[in-house]
Write a protein that holds these residues in place. Structure first.
Motif, PDB file in Angstrom:
ATOM      1  N   GLU A  16      19.751  13.889  -8.490  1.00  0.00           N
ATOM      2  CA  GLU A  16      19.010  15.081  -8.892  1.00  0.00           C
ATOM      3  C   GLU A  16      19.846  15.836  -9.919  1.00  0.00           C
ATOM      4  O   GLU A  16      21.027  16.107  -9.699  1.00  0.00           O
ATOM      5  CB  GLU A  16      18.757  15.965  -7.677  1.00  0.00           C
ATOM      6  N   VAL A  17      19.270  16.154 -11.069  1.00  0.00           N
ATOM      7  CA  VAL A  17      19.969  16.851 -12.151  1.00  0.00           C
ATOM      8  C   VAL A  17      19.485  18.283 -12.175  1.00  0.00           C
ATOM      9  O   VAL A  17      18.288  18.544 -12.194  1.00  0.00           O
ATOM     10  CB  VAL A  17      19.695  16.169 -13.511  1.00  0.00           C
ATOM     11  N   HIS A  18      20.395  19.234 -12.168  1.00  0.00           N
ATOM     12  CA  HIS A  18      20.059  20.648 -12.239  1.00  0.00           C
ATOM     13  C   HIS A  18      20.295  21.139 -13.652  1.00  0.00           C
ATOM     14  O   HIS A  18      21.349  20.912 -14.228  1.00  0.00           O
ATOM     15  CB  HIS A  18      20.934  21.457 -11.269  1.00  0.00           C
ATOM     16  N   ARG A  19      19.320  21.824 -14.214  1.00  0.00           N
ATOM     17  CA  ARG A  19      19.470  22.412 -15.541  1.00  0.00           C
ATOM     18  C   ARG A  19      19.546  23.917 -15.365  1.00  0.00           C
ATOM     19  O   ARG A  19      18.700  24.520 -14.701  1.00  0.00           O
ATOM     20  CB  ARG A  19      18.288  22.051 -16.424  1.00  0.00           C
ATOM     21  N   PRO A  20      20.557  24.557 -15.967  1.00  0.00           N
ATOM     22  CA  PRO A  20      20.690  26.009 -15.788  1.00  0.00           C
ATOM     23  C   PRO A  20      19.574  26.745 -16.514  1.00  0.00           C
ATOM     24  O   PRO A  20      19.100  26.322 -17.553  1.00  0.00           O
ATOM     25  CB  PRO A  20      22.054  26.320 -16.400  1.00  0.00           C
ATOM     26  N   THR A  21      19.178  27.852 -15.916  1.00  0.00           N
ATOM     27  CA  THR A  21      18.162  28.697 -16.555  1.00  0.00           C
ATOM     28  C   THR A  21      18.871  29.945 -17.078  1.00  0.00           C
ATOM     29  O   THR A  21      19.785  30.467 -16.429  1.00  0.00           O
ATOM     30  CB  THR A  21      17.074  29.104 -15.553  1.00  0.00           C
TER      31      THR A  21
END
Length: 151
Positions: A16-21
């Protein structure tokens, strides 16, 4: 790879890849530009395909520095002082060596003069002289010639 740690790479499950907001999703207001000076707009295309557009920031030009020598004057003065000290030490060493040699030479001359003069005195006192010359004084059948008693 170690088999006792199944969490090491390569993973067998889904990743799972998390992209910062961004914290402030609203765009920042544009800078106020005084009339007459419009900065240049630049567009950059990133390797992943995104496009960035913005104003170029003017680079601040610093005042030119005065030309400085590669070595400071203090370092040059210290180096010259060391060279001068080494030259003086060498000169003092040669001066003491010269004075020592001169003293030895004068001592040898004095000894030579004493030997020569002493030898001359010895020849005068003990040397063979012509017995016919000189003053002869007869005392009780004794003859004294130049302070030498002959019987």
């Amino acid at each position: 790879m170690s088999t006792e740690h199944p969490t090491h790479w390569p993973l067998t499950g889904a990743v799972e890849v998390h992209r910062p907001t961004p914290l402030n999703p609203t765009p920042a207001p544009l800078p106020v530009v005084p009339a007459g000076a419009v900065p240049e707009v630049t567009t950059i295309v990133l390797p992943d395909g995104r496009t960035l557009t913005g104003y170029t920031a003017p680079t601040a030009q610093s005042a030119p520095l005065a030309v400085r020598p590669p070595v400071s004057r203090a370092a040059v003065n210290i180096a010259l002082g060391g060279i001068g000290f080494a030259a003086v030490c060498g000169g003092l060493f040669l001066l003491t060596a010269f004075i020592t040699a001169l003293t030895a030479f004068i001592t040898q001359l004095v000894i030579l003069a004493a030997v020569i003069f002493g030898g001359w005195i010895a020849v005068q006192v003990f040397g063979h002289r012509d017995r016919a010359s000189g003053t002869t004084v007869n005392i009780r059948k004794a003859v004294i010639k130049r302070n030498h008693f002959h019987s």
